[in-house]
Design a protein around this motif. Structure first.
Motif, short mmCIF file in Angstrom:
data_model
loop_
_atom_site.label_atom_id
_atom_site.label_comp_id
_atom_site.label_asym_id
_atom_site.label_seq_id
_atom_site.Cartn_x
_atom_site.Cartn_y
_atom_site.Cartn_z
N ARG A 72 0.83 -1.21 0.00
CA ARG A 72 0.00 0.00 0.00
C ARG A 72 0.86 1.25 0.00
O ARG A 72 0.57 2.23 -0.70
CB ARG A 72 -0.93 0.00 1.21
N GLU A 73 1.94 1.24 0.77
CA GLU A 73 2.83 2.40 0.81
C GLU A 73 3.50 2.62 -0.53
O GLU A 73 3.68 3.77 -0.96
CB GLU A 73 3.88 2.20 1.90
N ARG A 74 3.86 1.55 -1.22
CA ARG A 74 4.46 1.70 -2.55
C ARG A 74 3.48 2.37 -3.50
O ARG A 74 3.86 3.24 -4.30
CB ARG A 74 4.90 0.34 -3.08
N GLU A 75 2.22 2.00 -3.41
CA GLU A 75 1.20 2.64 -4.25
C GLU A 75 1.06 4.11 -3.88
O GLU A 75 0.92 4.96 -4.76
CB GLU A 75 -0.13 1.91 -4.08
N TRP A 76 1.11 4.41 -2.59
CA TRP A 76 1.04 5.81 -2.18
C TRP A 76 2.19 6.62 -2.79
O TRP A 76 1.99 7.72 -3.28
CB TRP A 76 1.11 5.90 -0.65
N VAL A 77 3.40 6.06 -2.72
CA VAL A 77 4.57 6.79 -3.21
C VAL A 77 4.50 6.97 -4.72
O VAL A 77 4.71 8.08 -5.25
CB VAL A 77 5.87 6.06 -2.80
N THR A 78 4.21 5.91 -5.44
CA THR A 78 4.23 6.00 -6.91
C THR A 78 3.09 6.84 -7.45
O THR A 78 3.19 7.40 -8.54
CB THR A 78 4.19 4.60 -7.54
N ALA B 3 -2.40 9.68 -4.28
CA ALA B 3 -3.55 9.93 -5.15
C ALA B 3 -4.88 9.80 -4.41
O ALA B 3 -5.84 10.52 -4.71
CB ALA B 3 -3.52 8.98 -6.35
N ASP B 4 -4.93 8.90 -3.41
CA ASP B 4 -6.18 8.74 -2.66
C ASP B 4 -6.28 9.68 -1.47
O ASP B 4 -7.26 9.64 -0.71
CB ASP B 4 -6.34 7.28 -2.19
N GLY B 5 -5.27 10.54 -1.28
CA GLY B 5 -5.30 11.50 -0.20
C GLY B 5 -5.07 10.91 1.18
O GLY B 5 -5.24 11.61 2.19
N GLU B 6 -4.64 9.65 1.24
CA GLU B 6 -4.52 8.97 2.53
C GLU B 6 -3.12 9.04 3.13
O GLU B 6 -2.90 8.52 4.22
CB GLU B 6 -4.93 7.50 2.37
N ALA B 7 -2.17 9.66 2.44
CA ALA B 7 -0.81 9.72 2.98
C ALA B 7 -0.10 10.97 2.50
O ALA B 7 -0.33 11.46 1.39
CB ALA B 7 -0.02 8.48 2.57
N LEU B 8 0.75 11.48 3.38
CA LEU B 8 1.65 12.59 3.06
C LEU B 8 3.01 11.99 2.75
O LEU B 8 3.55 11.21 3.55
CB LEU B 8 1.74 13.55 4.25
N ILE B 9 3.57 12.33 1.59
CA ILE B 9 4.84 11.76 1.13
C ILE B 9 5.86 12.89 1.06
O ILE B 9 5.64 13.89 0.38
CB ILE B 9 4.70 11.11 -0.26
N GLY C 96 -3.45 21.07 5.86
CA GLY C 96 -4.37 20.76 6.94
C GLY C 96 -5.77 20.49 6.43
O GLY C 96 -6.45 19.55 6.88
N GLU C 97 -6.22 21.30 5.47
CA GLU C 97 -7.55 21.09 4.90
C GLU C 97 -7.62 19.77 4.14
O GLU C 97 -8.59 19.02 4.26
CB GLU C 97 -7.89 22.25 3.96
N ARG C 98 -6.59 19.47 3.36
CA ARG C 98 -6.63 18.27 2.53
C ARG C 98 -6.44 16.99 3.35
O ARG C 98 -6.95 15.93 2.97
CB ARG C 98 -5.58 18.38 1.43
N LEU C 99 -5.70 17.09 4.46
CA LEU C 99 -5.48 15.92 5.30
C LEU C 99 -6.50 15.81 6.43
O LEU C 99 -6.59 14.77 7.09
CB LEU C 99 -4.07 15.97 5.91
N GLY C 100 -7.25 16.87 6.66
CA GLY C 100 -8.24 16.86 7.73
C GLY C 100 -7.63 16.86 9.11
O GLY C 100 -8.13 16.19 10.02
#
Length: 342
Positions: A196-202, A252-258, A326-330
């Motif tokens: 999942r983290e690899r997908e977040w990064v790429t 892309a899914d907004g679920e992680a800050l890279i 902050g707005e985008r990460l909630g």
């Protein structure tokens, strides 16, 4: 161990002076694919495969035999020739305990000569790691070997290069410390990316903003070992970020800050407690602003793990980016009052 640490003095390069010191010798992998520095660590029986929690449960936290601060004293490890005490590892409570120890330290002393003590240790290591440069880094004499992210470094402080009148209680207790060689072995451990983290990064999209990611003189991600306090959010970048150096973005899914700074930081949105903007006005320093993410941690001595994200030369330069993230990460955003940059 005598084979591993036999002296081969002729292979060493004579002392040379560099303002920043000589770089480490790059040591290739062994024929069997093993990292040679990790092989040395295993020969020394350093517990690099166990978590800090496991080592603490077995060894306890004791006063460092030299410095008296809390430490993990590794009496089961093979001592160096000339060792003043057993190998130790940090018991700093801001280090998350669920990971293997990645930094081990020792001291060696043979005679009242800092240069000679460092050369004796370097001579011994040359048998297993090959020759390296010995040189001056400001007020120290140094030598090092690196293989991948693993490194062995040697440092000594010749008394004649030090400011006079300084007092060190440890040196008062044991004067040999003034000329001892400090040995540090760093394993370079970091977690691999999960699927999942690899997908977040790429899939991450770098954000465009005024300012700089990380600090001005940082190394590229994947070049240096992470600090032990950073391990919860640092990941092995593999070959995924060569074209993303010095970037900050969202998956892309907004679920992680890279963040790709001196390390690859992957921070799930749900682990980010708050973002903080620190504002500094010009004083002795030039002023500016910096943005930090405060994340969940398992370290017993910390309320959170702070990750440095970006900076700007203007005291208000990071405020807009912090508020947007902050707005985008909630998550909460705290903007500090203005502090003088003293």
């Amino acid at each position: 161990m005598n084979r591993l640490l036999r002296r081969t003095q002729a292979a060493l390069v004579p002392l040379t002076s560099w303002p920043d010191g000589p770089g480490p010798a790059e040591v290739p992998l062994l024929a069997d694919g093993m990292n040679p520095i990790l092989r040395v660590a295993d020969d020394w029986r350093l517990p690099r495969h166990e978590t800090r929690t496991e080592v603490m449960a077995r060894c306890g936290v004791l006063p460092d035999p030299i410095y008296n601060w809390p430490a993990l004293v590794l009496t089961e490890a093979e001592p160096l020739p000339g060792a003043l005490a057993p190998w130790t590892a940090s018991a700093f409570q801001r280090i998350p305990p669920q990971f293997p120890i990645s930094r081990f330290t020792a001291l060696a002393w043979f005679e009242d000569d800092a240069h000679a003590n460092l050369r004796r240790v370097a001579d011994n290591l040359t048998a297993s790691l090959g020759p390296t440069l010995v040189g001056q880094r400001w007020n120290t004499v140094v030598a090092a070997w690196r293989s991948g992210l693993a490194e062995v470094s040697l440092t000594a402080w010749p008394p004649e290069w030090q400011s006079q009148g300084l007092q060190n209680p440890s040196e008062d207790r044991d004067p040999r410390l003034r000329t001892a060689c400090h040995v540090t072995l760093t394993t370079g451990f970091s977690l691999p990316l999960s699927a999942r983290e690899r997908e977040w990064v790429t899939s991450s999209v770098p954000l465009a903003f005024e300012g700089d990611v990380g600090t001005a003189r940082m190394a590229q991600a994947g070049r240096l070992a992470p600090g032990e306090t950073e391990l919860e959010y640092v990941r092995d970048p593999e070959d995924l970020v060569d074209d993303r150096q010095r970037t900050l973005g969202l998956s892309a899914d907004g679920e992680a800050l890279i963040v790709v700074s001196d390390q690859l930081f992957v921070m799930p949105r749900t682990d980010i407690l708050l973002l903080e903007v620190i504002r500094m006005t010009p004083a002795k320093g030039g002023g500016g602003s910096s943005l930090h993410a405060h994340c969940c941690t398992h370290a017993t001595g910390a309320d959170n793990q702070s990750v440095f994200l970006a900076q700007h030369s203007d005291p208000d330069g990071m405020t807009a980016l912090g508020q947007e993230l902050g707005e985008r990460l909630g998550c909460l955003v705290e903007v500090s009052r203005y502090y003088p940059d003293c």
